[in-house]
Write a protein that holds these residues in place. Structure first.
Motif, PDB file in Angstrom:
ATOM      1  N   GLY A 120      -5.708   0.518   3.839  1.00  0.00           N
ATOM      2  CA  GLY A 120      -6.411  -0.208   2.781  1.00  0.00           C
ATOM      3  C   GLY A 120      -7.720  -0.843   3.179  1.00  0.00           C
ATOM      4  O   GLY A 120      -8.274  -1.624   2.399  1.00  0.00           O
ATOM      5  N   THR A 148     -10.350  -0.422   0.437  1.00  0.00           N
ATOM      6  CA  THR A 148      -9.971  -0.595  -0.975  1.00  0.00           C
ATOM      7  C   THR A 148     -10.975  -1.458  -1.734  1.00  0.00           C
ATOM      8  O   THR A 148     -11.520  -1.043  -2.768  1.00  0.00           O
ATOM      9  N   LEU A 158      -3.710   2.712  -3.425  1.00  0.00           N
ATOM     10  CA  LEU A 158      -3.488   2.791  -4.871  1.00  0.00           C
ATOM     11  C   LEU A 158      -2.013   3.071  -5.110  1.00  0.00           C
ATOM     12  O   LEU A 158      -1.454   3.979  -4.490  1.00  0.00           O
ATOM     13  N   ILE A 212      -6.301   8.293   0.035  1.00  0.00           N
ATOM     14  CA  ILE A 212      -5.547   7.492  -0.924  1.00  0.00           C
ATOM     15  C   ILE A 212      -4.135   7.296  -0.372  1.00  0.00           C
ATOM     16  O   ILE A 212      -3.425   8.267  -0.100  1.00  0.00           O
ATOM     17  N   VAL A 272      -7.964   3.777   1.039  1.00  0.00           N
ATOM     18  CA  VAL A 272      -7.879   3.010  -0.206  1.00  0.00           C
ATOM     19  C   VAL A 272      -6.418   3.020  -0.662  1.00  0.00           C
ATOM     20  O   VAL A 272      -5.812   4.086  -0.783  1.00  0.00           O
TER      21      VAL A 272
END
Length: 375
Positions: free
Chosen positions: A359, A362, A69, A35, A67
């Motif tokens: 990312g 994602t 966030l 993350i 990912v």
């Protein structure tokens, strides 16, 4: 037939300790989802850089998905929570209390996912006064006693050595990885997850086996340490511990008369007078190359190694045969990183090839969440 689904790890780690624990999980086959903030882990900008891609970052994050966030937003926190419901393991190394304030602490996540193993890495633990302190590896090296212990090994040193290698981070990452395995095994028996609290301070203290005892039971004589001896082009370390080793070393040196000194007749005597012995040995090694010293001593059965650079150690045929490094790939091409320092006969334990672009996972990973929710 397909095998069981891989262990899913949600890796909120940043910089070093958390990410390395996550990478070790990926090395043994876990699905590790890193993350990252929209700006990415700060390590993405750390040298060595090749075409803007950090090999330092790559070493710590190979084999993961990325990912993005933004945990400062409701949406980002909501997606993180939803991902945690699908995870077996969460790893984080924020300052204690940060994840709880985001609604992503152990209590909140385990209430929704009782099988979750939640590993928090910090400087001084998750509770008490220490939890409030900032904690970077160089501080832990100083605070733990390690740096002064190492200084004590160097006669004449007037200050502790500078910190360049972050043992505290690496040790904590390895302990975190091991504790996670223990918690996963316990879950097989009970069906329940648990929290794992790993501290950099504890990790470094655990490394100092002798020093912790010596602190309680001070000794009249300083601890025996091994001493580099100078050669014509570098240094070697010579370790004639046993009587057989010592006799063989004297034979290589041409049976000098100092070898008959009664102080050197027993293992305890040699240990007490090690610096004196090495001063004599250096009289012989100083006029010979490191390679020659190593070869002559080793051929005679005297444990010895020349001091090598990291490049030389990696190129050693023994390292190559062992597969001590593996090949990884990012947007700038391929390079080598250390494999996990263990081999398993039934499990593929090695660094995974791909390093995630910021990312890159994602849409796919969050999309799968949405799809599952709709169904």
């Amino acid at each position: 037939m397909s095998g069981p689904a891989p262990i899913r790890v949600l890796d909120f780690g940043q910089v070093m300790a958390g990410p390395l624990a996550g990478r070790l999980m990926a090395d043994v086959g876990a699905e590790v989802i890193k993350i990252e903030t929209p700006e990415g882990d700060s390590m993405r900008g750390r040298p060595p850089l090749r075409d803007g891609h950090s090999a330092y970052f790559g070493t710590l994050n190979a084999g993961k998905r990325s990912v993005v966030l933004d945990l400062k937003t409701d949406e980002g926190r909501r997606d993180a929570f939803a991902l945690a419901l699908t995870a077996d393991v969460v790893i984080e190394n924020f300052r204690p209390g940060v994840m709880a304030r985001l609604g992503l602490g152990y209590e909140a996540l385990s209430a929704a996912n009782p099988r979750l193993i939640y590993c928090a890495i910090s400087g001084f633990g998750q509770q008490g006064e220490g939890a409030k302190r900032p904690a970077y590896a160089p501080m832990i090296h100083a605070a733990s006693g390690l740096d002064l212990a190492l200084m004590d090994f160097s006669p004449g040193a007037e200050r502790p050595a500078p910190t360049g290698m972050f043992y505290a981070d690496v040790m904590a990452a390895v302990y975190a990885w091991g504790a996670i395995q223990t918690a996963l095994f316990e879950r097989e028996r009970t069906g329940k997850g648990q929290s794992v609290d790993v501290a950099l301070m504890d990790s470094l203290i655990s490394m100092m086996i002798y020093e912790v005892q010596e602190a309680q039971f001070p000794q009249a004589r300083k601890r025996h340490v091994y001493i580099p001896v100078k050669t014509s082009d570098g240094f070697v370390i010579v370790v004639p511990l046993s009587g057989k080793n010592f006799a063989a070393m004297l034979s290589v040196l041409g049976a000098p008369e100092w070898g008959d000194d009664p102080r050197f007749a027993t293992p305890a005597g040699r240990e007490a007078n090690w610096a004196e012995i090495m001063r004599h040995v250096e009289g012989w090694t100083a006029s010979r190359s490191s390679d020659a010293c190593e070869q002559l001593f080793m051929a005679a059965g005297v444990p010895c190694s020349r001091y090598r650079t990291v490049s030389e150690a990696l190129a050693d045929p023994v390292s190559v045969e062992r597969g001590i490094v593996g090949t990884v790939e990012d947007g700038a091409g391929t390079f080598s990183v250390p494999n996990p320092p263990f081999r398993l006969s039934q499990t593929d334990a090695q660094v995974r090839r791909m390093i995630p672009a910021l990312g890159e996972g994602t849409a796919e990973i969050l999309g799968a969440l949405t799809s599952a929710h709709e169904h």
